[in-house]
Design a protein around this motif. Structure first.
Motif, PDB file in Angstrom:
ATOM      1  N   PRO A 131       0.783  -1.180   0.068  1.00  0.00           N
ATOM      2  CA  PRO A 131      -0.394  -0.122  -0.005  1.00  0.00           C
ATOM      3  C   PRO A 131       0.798   1.058   0.059  1.00  0.00           C
ATOM      4  O   PRO A 131       0.471   2.253  -0.123  1.00  0.00           O
ATOM      5  N   ARG A 132       2.097   1.017   0.619  1.00  0.00           N
ATOM      6  CA  ARG A 132       2.839   2.493   0.447  1.00  0.00           C
ATOM      7  C   ARG A 132       3.669   2.580  -0.616  1.00  0.00           C
ATOM      8  O   ARG A 132       4.063   1.301  -0.975  1.00  0.00           O
ATOM      9  N   THR A 133       4.178   3.940  -1.224  1.00  0.00           N
ATOM     10  CA  THR A 133       5.191   3.979  -2.018  1.00  0.00           C
ATOM     11  C   THR A 133       6.427   4.576  -1.056  1.00  0.00           C
ATOM     12  O   THR A 133       6.302   4.542  -0.412  1.00  0.00           O
ATOM     13  N   PRO A 134       7.256   3.980  -1.945  1.00  0.00           N
ATOM     14  CA  PRO A 134       8.748   4.630  -1.112  1.00  0.00           C
ATOM     15  C   PRO A 134       9.483   6.539  -0.397  1.00  0.00           C
ATOM     16  O   PRO A 134       9.090   5.932   0.041  1.00  0.00           O
ATOM     17  N   ASP A 135       8.314   6.990  -1.199  1.00  0.00           N
ATOM     18  CA  ASP A 135       7.596   8.188  -1.052  1.00  0.00           C
ATOM     19  C   ASP A 135       7.342   8.197  -0.084  1.00  0.00           C
ATOM     20  O   ASP A 135       7.693   9.116   1.556  1.00  0.00           O
ATOM     21  N   GLU A 136       6.451   7.415   1.262  1.00  0.00           N
ATOM     22  CA  GLU A 136       5.421   7.581   2.313  1.00  0.00           C
ATOM     23  C   GLU A 136       6.982   7.080   3.117  1.00  0.00           C
ATOM     24  O   GLU A 136       6.468   7.576   4.075  1.00  0.00           O
ATOM     25  N   VAL A 137       7.051   5.690   2.735  1.00  0.00           N
ATOM     26  CA  VAL A 137       7.883   5.518   3.511  1.00  0.00           C
ATOM     27  C   VAL A 137       8.942   6.389   4.322  1.00  0.00           C
ATOM     28  O   VAL A 137       9.281   6.017   5.640  1.00  0.00           O
ATOM     29  N   GLY A 138       9.501   6.852   3.474  1.00  0.00           N
ATOM     30  CA  GLY A 138      10.370   7.714   3.747  1.00  0.00           C
ATOM     31  C   GLY A 138      10.143   8.562   4.698  1.00  0.00           C
ATOM     32  O   GLY A 138      10.438   8.996   5.851  1.00  0.00           O
ATOM     33  N   ALA A 139       9.029   9.639   4.263  1.00  0.00           N
ATOM     34  CA  ALA A 139       8.162   9.974   5.426  1.00  0.00           C
ATOM     35  C   ALA A 139       7.774  10.058   6.840  1.00  0.00           C
ATOM     36  O   ALA A 139       8.002  10.418   7.058  1.00  0.00           O
ATOM     37  N   LEU A 140       7.386   9.108   6.376  1.00  0.00           N
ATOM     38  CA  LEU A 140       6.868   8.654   7.230  1.00  0.00           C
ATOM     39  C   LEU A 140       7.957   8.010   8.830  1.00  0.00           C
ATOM     40  O   LEU A 140       8.245   8.364   9.819  1.00  0.00           O
ATOM     41  N   TYR A 141       8.975   7.265   7.848  1.00  0.00           N
ATOM     42  CA  TYR A 141      10.663   6.978   9.259  1.00  0.00           C
ATOM     43  C   TYR A 141      11.232   8.565   9.447  1.00  0.00           C
ATOM     44  O   TYR A 141      12.020   8.487  10.336  1.00  0.00           O
ATOM     45  N   ALA A 142      11.151   9.469   8.152  1.00  0.00           N
ATOM     46  CA  ALA A 142      11.974  10.477   8.875  1.00  0.00           C
ATOM     47  C   ALA A 142      11.369  10.831  10.510  1.00  0.00           C
ATOM     48  O   ALA A 142      11.572  10.711  11.271  1.00  0.00           O
ATOM     49  N   ASP A 143      10.142  10.811  10.012  1.00  0.00           N
ATOM     50  CA  ASP A 143       9.070  11.467  12.000  1.00  0.00           C
ATOM     51  C   ASP A 143       9.187  10.529  12.611  1.00  0.00           C
ATOM     52  O   ASP A 143       9.680  11.115  13.567  1.00  0.00           O
ATOM     53  N   LEU A 144       9.332   8.844  12.255  1.00  0.00           N
ATOM     54  CA  LEU A 144      10.124   8.640  13.693  1.00  0.00           C
ATOM     55  C   LEU A 144      10.819   8.729  13.656  1.00  0.00           C
ATOM     56  O   LEU A 144      11.908   8.431  14.773  1.00  0.00           O
ATOM     57  N   VAL A 145      12.354   9.096  13.007  1.00  0.00           N
ATOM     58  CA  VAL A 145      13.610   8.928  13.703  1.00  0.00           C
ATOM     59  C   VAL A 145      13.217  10.202  14.704  1.00  0.00           C
ATOM     60  O   VAL A 145      14.008  10.428  15.637  1.00  0.00           O
ATOM     61  N   LEU A 146      12.874  11.228  13.673  1.00  0.00           N
ATOM     62  CA  LEU A 146      12.817  12.291  14.394  1.00  0.00           C
ATOM     63  C   LEU A 146      12.343  12.457  16.178  1.00  0.00           C
ATOM     64  O   LEU A 146      12.486  12.873  16.812  1.00  0.00           O
ATOM     65  N   ARG A 147      11.641  11.559  16.131  1.00  0.00           N
ATOM     66  CA  ARG A 147      10.712  11.015  17.466  1.00  0.00           C
ATOM     67  C   ARG A 147      11.967  10.672  18.533  1.00  0.00           C
ATOM     68  O   ARG A 147      11.939  10.499  19.681  1.00  0.00           O
ATOM     69  N   MET A 148      12.508   9.664  17.873  1.00  0.00           N
ATOM     70  CA  MET A 148      13.321   8.950  18.599  1.00  0.00           C
ATOM     71  C   MET A 148      15.080   9.861  18.861  1.00  0.00           C
ATOM     72  O   MET A 148      15.473   9.372  20.120  1.00  0.00           O
ATOM     73  N   VAL A 149      15.242  11.023  18.514  1.00  0.00           N
ATOM     74  CA  VAL A 149      16.169  11.925  18.937  1.00  0.00           C
ATOM     75  C   VAL A 149      16.121  12.329  19.529  1.00  0.00           C
ATOM     76  O   VAL A 149      15.997  13.701  19.669  1.00  0.00           O
ATOM     77  N   GLY A 150      14.217  12.383  19.981  1.00  0.00           N
ATOM     78  CA  GLY A 150      13.911  13.977  21.039  1.00  0.00           C
ATOM     79  C   GLY A 150      13.833  14.761  19.921  1.00  0.00           C
ATOM     80  O   GLY A 150      14.069  15.904  20.327  1.00  0.00           O
ATOM     81  N   ALA A 151      13.522  15.262  18.657  1.00  0.00           N
ATOM     82  CA  ALA A 151      13.898  16.286  18.253  1.00  0.00           C
ATOM     83  C   ALA A 151      11.885  17.654  18.109  1.00  0.00           C
ATOM     84  O   ALA A 151      11.514  16.396  17.524  1.00  0.00           O
ATOM     85  N   GLN A 152      12.004  19.208  18.960  1.00  0.00           N
ATOM     86  CA  GLN A 152      10.691  19.470  18.313  1.00  0.00           C
ATOM     87  C   GLN A 152      10.485  19.746  17.585  1.00  0.00           C
ATOM     88  O   GLN A 152      11.557  19.881  16.301  1.00  0.00           O
ATOM     89  N   LYS A 153       9.280  19.570  16.757  1.00  0.00           N
ATOM     90  CA  LYS A 153       8.952  19.343  15.511  1.00  0.00           C
ATOM     91  C   LYS A 153       8.155  20.902  15.166  1.00  0.00           C
ATOM     92  O   LYS A 153       7.793  21.672  15.924  1.00  0.00           O
TER      93      LYS A 153
END
Lengths: 208, 208
Positions: free
Chosen positions: A186-208
DNA sequence: GGGCTCTCTAAGCAACCGCTCACCTTCGGG
DNA sequence: CCCGAAGGTGAGCGGTTGCTTAGAGAGCCC
């Protein structure tokens, strides 16, 4: 990279640097076969027939079956590293650079998941020398991500208690995309990339 | 599970349910060999000699080489699923249950990384029927994690825009531990479990 | 102690593997 | 028009693979 048209996950002419034409066709066939069945389960006859040639034709362009894997591994790793470093060396805050690095690295592993699968999971099939070369390239991957995270911590943008462990986890997360990604999913490479970028920013505790 | 003593990553008698003794020795030898070299690169002669037997002895206890892989895959997956579900069904808030689920699932993949590697990366070597059985077990893994995350969202403890995608990422992160974990590395399975539990809580936006 | 079962081995079979070799075709340059 | 280089083929070689078979020992019930 040098061609005008690009798809979501990578280049339109992925193996343009491999010549002559027959050598490239064999290499593309080998990537498909290795990704589908694995290196050891793939026969040289299978590779040759996928490329529309006789079994013996393979040995005009490559000395052994392992040389094919070496070529694929090296080119694949160099491309992935280039994608990652381009994002890492761009302008912007650590937060922006980390997001872009993850986004493009994941996009590559999803879009080029056949190559990525060979590159990531057939390392042990390589001989000692070739493996050492690939391991060195991986260490540069590692260092690239770690530097961004260290920059973010120094700038006060990230909250990361364990930099080395978090670096490992981020890279592991991105790389494993090659294992599960499905073109018919169901997901395109772009969509997975966007999802993962968000998840990783959460992992490092970045403010959005 | 039923034995008194347990190590960090799993049980003291991992294959206690396999009888007779010779069949267990062969199976343990096969796990080692498959994890080291991969299913297709492992010969039946190699398995037998690791177990201290002649090549023909293998076929007294197993019909084919593939049956060995089937047995390993099924037992391994069932154990991993049991570990995960035990944590998921425990008392506590979604935050506590997710942390414990990740902690124990990762601990298993690190401590039993030889089994985990076979189980996770040799799926394609299985025939269609056996593969279908394993895929069904994996879906139960997936559902278990997704339910905890949904509970957390419903309780207002988590902030997760994409539940399915995040579930996928969490499981992918845990499973990939089996690929990179090194017994001689700097981290114990417990330490990796603790690190990953913290990272996953960040991914779902849980307050600590 | 004779037969029966269970476990294991030595030897080997048919199939398949990576790879080689003798030979054929195509084609640009003098 | 001949030539040599480059790219391709059909046949096949030595070695290895998964698996089978004939038979030997060890234990066990009667």
């Amino acid at each position: 990279m040098s061609t005008a048209e690009e798809t979501a996950g990578g280049e339109a002419q992925p193996w343009g640097e491999v010549t002559p034409d027959a050598a490239r066709r064999l290499l593309v066939a080998a990537v498909e076969a290795f990704a589908e069945r694995g290196y050891h389960a793939t026969t040289t006859r299978d590779i040759a027939s996928r490329a529309g040639m006789s079994p013996a034709a393979l040995y005009i362009h490559y000395k052994t079956k392992e040389e094919l894997l070496q070529r694929i591994s090296r080119i694949g790793h160099e491309k992935a590293l280039k994608v990652l470093r381009t994002a890492a060396e761009a302008e912007g805050s650590p937060t922006e650079r980390l997001a872009e690095a993850v986004r493009s690295f994941v996009r590559w592993h999803a879009g080029q998941h056949t190559v990525a699968r060979v590159v990531q999971y057939e390392l042990d099939a390589l001989g000692p020398d070739a493996r050492a070369e690939i391991v060195a390239l991986r260490r540069r991957n590692d260092a690239t991500v770690r530097e961004i995270i260290e920059d973010g911590v120094a700038a006060g943008e990230f909250d990361v208690p364990d930099v080395k462990g978090t670096t490992l986890a981020v890279l592991s997360l991105c790389i494993d995309v090659a294992r599960w990604f499905n073109v018919n999913g169901p997901r395109t490479p772009d969509e997975v990339g966007a999802l993962y970028a968000d998840l990783v920013l959460r992992m490092v505790g970045a403010q959005k």
